[in-house]
Design a protein around this motif. Structure first.
Motif, PDB file in Angstrom:
ATOM      1  N   UNK A   1      16.154  59.211   1.991  1.00 10.53           N
ATOM      2  CA  UNK A   1      17.138  59.960   2.786  1.00 10.53           C
ATOM      3  C   UNK A   1      17.040  59.591   4.267  1.00 10.53           C
ATOM      4  N   UNK A   2      15.836  59.344   4.738  1.00 13.54           N
ATOM      5  CA  UNK A   2      15.628  59.046   6.154  1.00 13.54           C
ATOM      6  C   UNK A   2      15.488  57.556   6.432  1.00 13.54           C
ATOM      7  N   UNK A   3      15.878  56.723   5.480  1.00 13.70           N
ATOM      8  CA  UNK A   3      15.672  55.284   5.618  1.00 13.70           C
ATOM      9  C   UNK A   3      16.344  54.735   6.883  1.00 13.70           C
ATOM     10  N   UNK A   4      17.639  54.985   7.046  1.00 10.09           N
ATOM     11  CA  UNK A   4      18.351  54.447   8.215  1.00 10.09           C
ATOM     12  C   UNK A   4      17.809  55.051   9.514  1.00 10.09           C
ATOM     13  N   UNK A   5      17.641  56.384   9.608  1.00 13.98           N
ATOM     14  CA  UNK A   5      17.052  56.918  10.849  1.00 13.98           C
ATOM     15  C   UNK A   5      15.651  56.370  11.140  1.00 13.98           C
ATOM     16  N   UNK A   6      14.853  56.142  10.093  1.00 18.51           N
ATOM     17  CA  UNK A   6      13.521  55.572  10.278  1.00 18.51           C
ATOM     18  C   UNK A   6      13.623  54.177  10.887  1.00 18.51           C
ATOM     19  N   UNK A   7      14.539  53.371  10.372  1.00 23.13           N
ATOM     20  CA  UNK A   7      14.706  52.007  10.886  1.00 23.13           C
ATOM     21  C   UNK A   7      15.258  52.016  12.316  1.00 23.13           C
ATOM     22  N   UNK A   8      16.170  52.926  12.588  1.00 18.01           N
ATOM     23  CA  UNK A   8      16.714  53.046  13.947  1.00 18.01           C
ATOM     24  C   UNK A   8      15.610  53.511  14.899  1.00 18.01           C
ATOM     25  N   UNK A   9      14.768  54.436  14.455  1.00 18.40           N
ATOM     26  CA  UNK A   9      13.619  54.881  15.251  1.00 18.40           C
ATOM     27  C   UNK A   9      12.722  53.697  15.611  1.00 18.40           C
TER      28      UNK A   9
ATOM     29  N   UNK B   1      13.777  50.727  16.120  1.00 19.28           N
ATOM     30  CA  UNK B   1      14.470  49.818  17.026  1.00 19.28           C
ATOM     31  C   UNK B   1      15.568  48.975  16.413  1.00 19.28           C
ATOM     32  N   UNK B   2      15.801  49.107  15.114  1.00 19.82           N
ATOM     33  CA  UNK B   2      16.887  48.340  14.508  1.00 19.82           C
ATOM     34  C   UNK B   2      18.231  49.000  14.817  1.00 19.82           C
ATOM     35  N   UNK B   3      19.285  48.203  14.740  1.00 20.50           N
ATOM     36  CA  UNK B   3      20.622  48.777  14.851  1.00 20.50           C
ATOM     37  C   UNK B   3      20.959  49.473  13.532  1.00 20.50           C
ATOM     38  N   UNK B   4      21.980  50.304  13.549  1.00 20.83           N
ATOM     39  CA  UNK B   4      22.382  50.952  12.303  1.00 20.83           C
ATOM     40  C   UNK B   4      22.849  49.929  11.277  1.00 20.83           C
ATOM     41  N   UNK B   5      23.477  48.854  11.716  1.00 24.40           N
ATOM     42  CA  UNK B   5      23.925  47.804  10.794  1.00 24.40           C
ATOM     43  C   UNK B   5      22.723  47.103  10.147  1.00 24.40           C
ATOM     44  N   UNK B   6      21.701  46.788  10.954  1.00 16.67           N
ATOM     45  CA  UNK B   6      20.505  46.161  10.389  1.00 16.67           C
ATOM     46  C   UNK B   6      19.805  47.114   9.420  1.00 16.67           C
ATOM     47  N   UNK B   7      19.748  48.394   9.782  1.00 18.45           N
ATOM     48  CA  UNK B   7      19.126  49.392   8.911  1.00 18.45           C
ATOM     49  C   UNK B   7      19.901  49.529   7.612  1.00 18.45           C
TER      50      UNK B   7
ATOM     51  N   UNK C   1      19.056  46.649   5.361  1.00 20.52           N
ATOM     52  CA  UNK C   1      17.766  46.836   4.696  1.00 20.52           C
ATOM     53  C   UNK C   1      17.840  47.902   3.616  1.00 20.52           C
ATOM     54  N   UNK C   2      18.666  48.912   3.817  1.00 10.95           N
ATOM     55  CA  UNK C   2      18.850  49.936   2.782  1.00 10.95           C
ATOM     56  C   UNK C   2      19.494  49.325   1.537  1.00 10.95           C
ATOM     57  N   UNK C   3      20.470  48.463   1.727  1.00  8.05           N
ATOM     58  CA  UNK C   3      21.087  47.758   0.586  1.00  8.05           C
ATOM     59  C   UNK C   3      20.060  46.861  -0.104  1.00  8.05           C
ATOM     60  N   UNK C   4      19.259  46.155   0.694  1.00 11.56           N
ATOM     61  CA  UNK C   4      18.208  45.310   0.137  1.00 11.56           C
ATOM     62  C   UNK C   4      17.225  46.156  -0.661  1.00 11.56           C
TER      63      UNK C   4
ATOM     64  N   UNK D   1       8.842  42.698   9.916  1.00 11.64           N
ATOM     65  CA  UNK D   1       7.872  43.701   9.462  1.00 11.64           C
ATOM     66  C   UNK D   1       8.580  44.773   8.643  1.00 11.64           C
ATOM     67  N   UNK D   2       9.752  45.177   9.118  1.00  9.33           N
ATOM     68  CA  UNK D   2      10.506  46.213   8.404  1.00  9.33           C
ATOM     69  C   UNK D   2      11.122  45.670   7.113  1.00  9.33           C
ATOM     70  N   UNK D   3      11.406  44.373   7.080  1.00 11.16           N
ATOM     71  CA  UNK D   3      11.821  43.735   5.817  1.00 11.16           C
ATOM     72  C   UNK D   3      10.677  43.793   4.807  1.00 11.16           C
ATOM     73  N   UNK D   4       9.480  43.481   5.271  1.00 12.07           N
ATOM     74  CA  UNK D   4       8.310  43.525   4.390  1.00 12.07           C
ATOM     75  C   UNK D   4       8.066  44.949   3.893  1.00 12.07           C
ATOM     76  N   UNK D   5       8.209  45.929   4.773  1.00  5.07           N
ATOM     77  CA  UNK D   5       8.134  47.339   4.364  1.00  5.07           C
ATOM     78  C   UNK D   5       9.136  47.610   3.243  1.00  5.07           C
TER      79      UNK D   5
END
Length: 172
Positions: A8-16, A18-24, A27-30, A77-81
């Motif tokens: 549920x918090x995947x995108x906000x976690x990624x934005x936190x 430093x990723x953009x919402x598009x990048x987040x 990664x959510x799709x991945x 790093x976030x891709x590896x996560x």
């Protein structure tokens, strides 16, 4: 609850981090795609492997995954996560397979019904707790440290089932 908290918090976690919402969102799709693939591959593999050990390994991998956003914030790093955490999705069918192996068909539905109560509570409370942590501290770091502990304890629990599982499946 831990899976739902992160999902549920995947995108906000990624934005936190430093990723953009598009990048987040990418990664959510991945994450969703890899989770589906991992479930199919590891589900097939689990029929030939020691299910409690495999589940423990996945849970320990999830603990490592939680550590990655604590120590790094690069896209890679976030891709590896994302790759490591996607395997957590496979613990649901593996866990149910372990229950079936240990208790058989006679008690399977009863155990599944009881456990579903806890899954449902965790699925509701996990995201709320994650949001409360972020609202209180402005960071997901306490959540991630807590999840490291949860995944390690869960992994140790599944690892401890090894002998019981071997005894239950010896004649199959």
């Amino acid at each position: 609850g831990s899976y739902h908290a992160i999902s549920v918090h995947f995108v906000p976690l990624m934005v936190w981090k430093g990723l953009t919402q598009a990048e987040a969102a990418f990664l959510l799709c991945l994450y969703a795609f890899l989770g589906m693939g991992a479930t199919l591959v590891l589900g097939w593999f689990a029929d030939k492997a020691n299910k409690p050990k495999l589940t423990a390994l996945i849970l320990f991998t999830a603990a490592v995954a939680m550590f990655l956003p604590i120590v790094g914030s690069s896209f890679w790093t976030l891709c590896l996560f994302t790759v490591f955490f996607a395997a957590v999705e496979t613990t649901f069918p593996l866990g149910w397979a372990v229950v079936g192996d240990l208790f058989g068909r006679t008690h399977y539905a009863k155990f599944r019904g009881y456990m579903l109560l806890f899954y449902t509570c965790g699925g509701v409370l996990g995201p709320v707790l994650a949001g409360a942590i972020f609202d209180r501290w402005g960071t997901y770091e306490p959540l991630l440290w807590g999840l490291i502990g949860v995944f390690i304890v869960a992994g140790l629990f599944f690892a401890s089932l090894n002998r019981s599982w071997q005894n239950a499946t010896r004649g199959q």
